[in-house]
Design a protein around this motif. Structure first.
Motif, PDB file in Angstrom:
ATOM      1  N   LYS A  47     -10.633  58.803 -24.245  1.00 40.10           N
ATOM      2  CA  LYS A  47     -11.065  58.724 -22.981  1.00 40.10           C
ATOM      3  C   LYS A  47     -12.666  58.349 -23.090  1.00 40.10           C
ATOM      4  CE  LYS A  47      -8.220  61.360 -20.255  1.00 40.10           C
ATOM      5  NZ  LYS A  47      -7.875  62.709 -19.405  1.00 40.10           N
ATOM      6  N   LYS A  50     -12.352  54.721 -24.132  1.00 38.40           N
ATOM      7  CA  LYS A  50     -12.000  53.712 -22.874  1.00 38.40           C
ATOM      8  C   LYS A  50     -13.221  53.723 -22.002  1.00 38.40           C
ATOM      9  CE  LYS A  50      -8.843  53.870 -19.119  1.00 38.40           C
ATOM     10  NZ  LYS A  50      -7.739  54.474 -18.253  1.00 38.40           N
ATOM     11  N   ALA A  51     -14.118  54.893 -21.758  1.00 37.88           N
ATOM     12  CA  ALA A  51     -15.096  54.870 -20.812  1.00 37.88           C
ATOM     13  C   ALA A  51     -16.152  53.881 -21.329  1.00 37.88           C
ATOM     14  CB  ALA A  51     -15.679  56.205 -20.794  1.00 37.88           C
ATOM     15  N   GLU A 113      -6.154  63.551 -12.832  1.00 37.25           N
ATOM     16  CA  GLU A 113      -6.543  62.555 -13.905  1.00 37.25           C
ATOM     17  C   GLU A 113      -7.600  61.522 -13.323  1.00 37.25           C
ATOM     18  OE1 GLU A 113      -5.676  62.084 -17.119  1.00 37.25           O
ATOM     19  OE2 GLU A 113      -4.685  64.315 -16.596  1.00 37.25           O
ATOM     20  N   GLU A 114      -7.671  61.059 -11.972  1.00 36.55           N
ATOM     21  CA  GLU A 114      -8.764  60.119 -11.571  1.00 36.55           C
ATOM     22  C   GLU A 114     -10.079  61.229 -11.515  1.00 36.55           C
ATOM     23  OE1 GLU A 114     -10.960  57.220 -10.394  1.00 36.55           O
ATOM     24  OE2 GLU A 114      -8.726  57.133 -11.209  1.00 36.55           O
ATOM     25  N   LYS A 116     -10.709  63.756 -13.288  1.00 42.51           N
ATOM     26  CA  LYS A 116     -11.270  63.778 -14.734  1.00 42.51           C
ATOM     27  C   LYS A 116     -11.935  62.670 -15.301  1.00 42.51           C
ATOM     28  CE  LYS A 116      -7.515  66.965 -15.756  1.00 42.51           C
ATOM     29  NZ  LYS A 116      -6.423  67.041 -16.759  1.00 42.51           N
ATOM     30  N   TRP A 117     -11.238  61.628 -14.972  1.00 45.12           N
ATOM     31  CA  TRP A 117     -11.886  60.303 -15.407  1.00 45.12           C
ATOM     32  C   TRP A 117     -13.154  59.838 -14.816  1.00 45.12           C
ATOM     33  CZ3 TRP A 117     -12.010  57.084 -19.076  1.00 45.12           C
ATOM     34  CH2 TRP A 117     -12.296  55.843 -19.141  1.00 45.12           C
ATOM     35  N   ARG A 121     -16.834  58.880 -16.580  1.00 41.74           N
ATOM     36  CA  ARG A 121     -17.669  57.842 -16.145  1.00 41.74           C
ATOM     37  C   ARG A 121     -19.176  58.417 -15.673  1.00 41.74           C
ATOM     38  NH1 ARG A 121     -13.232  55.031 -12.447  1.00 41.74           N
ATOM     39  NH2 ARG A 121     -12.521  53.129 -14.039  1.00 41.74           N
TER      40      ARG A 121
END
Length: 138
Positions: A47, A50-51, A113-114, A116-117, A121
């Motif tokens: 992640k 990805k970030a 999940e959103e 955590k994402w 960010r």
């Protein structure tokens, strides 16, 4: 002539210090050699990769590693990104400038999940802002 070293440290060298290294290469590389490590090596967090990709920085080739004492002792700046790294960082010579940026561990975020994402960010953006400020102070 060798450039001074900045060494970003956190617990597992998987998220925060990896993102800091990525931003360090973007914003500091003209002034400093940039490295990161952890008290332990937990592997690169997908992640975090990805970030960083979202903002155009590829950290996928970076390695998760434990603190190299020779590098630590040669560093001009040691920047800890969590309390664990600050509290457990090995002793350094008095010439090393220690800076602490206490940031939450995005890998420990809870919620959907959103949600955590979103923590990934937010932490990424905080790291970028601090590195820009740090660069401006050099």
């Amino acid at each position: 002539m060798e450039k001074p070293i900045v060494y970003f440290l956190c617990t597992g060298n998987s998220c925060r210090s990896q993102m800091a290294e990525g931003f360090g290469h973007k914003y500091l590389e003209d002034k400093l050699d940039v490295y990161s490590a952890g008290i332990e090596a937990h592997g690169l967090n997908s992640k975090a990769v990805k970030a960083m990709a979202e903002v155009g920085i590829d950290i996928s080739k970076q390695q998760s590693s434990i603190i190299d004492h020779d590098l630590l002792n040669k560093a001009e700046y040691v920047i800890t990104l969590c309390g664990d790294a600050k509290d457990n960082c090995p002793v350094t010579p008095p010439t090393v400038k220690k800076i602490h940026w206490g940031l939450p561990d995005p890998a420990k975020a809870v919620g959907t999940e959103e949600e955590k994402w979103q923590v990934f960010r937010e932490v990424r953006d905080q790291i970028e802002a601090r590195i820009k400020d740090f660069s401006a102070s050099l």
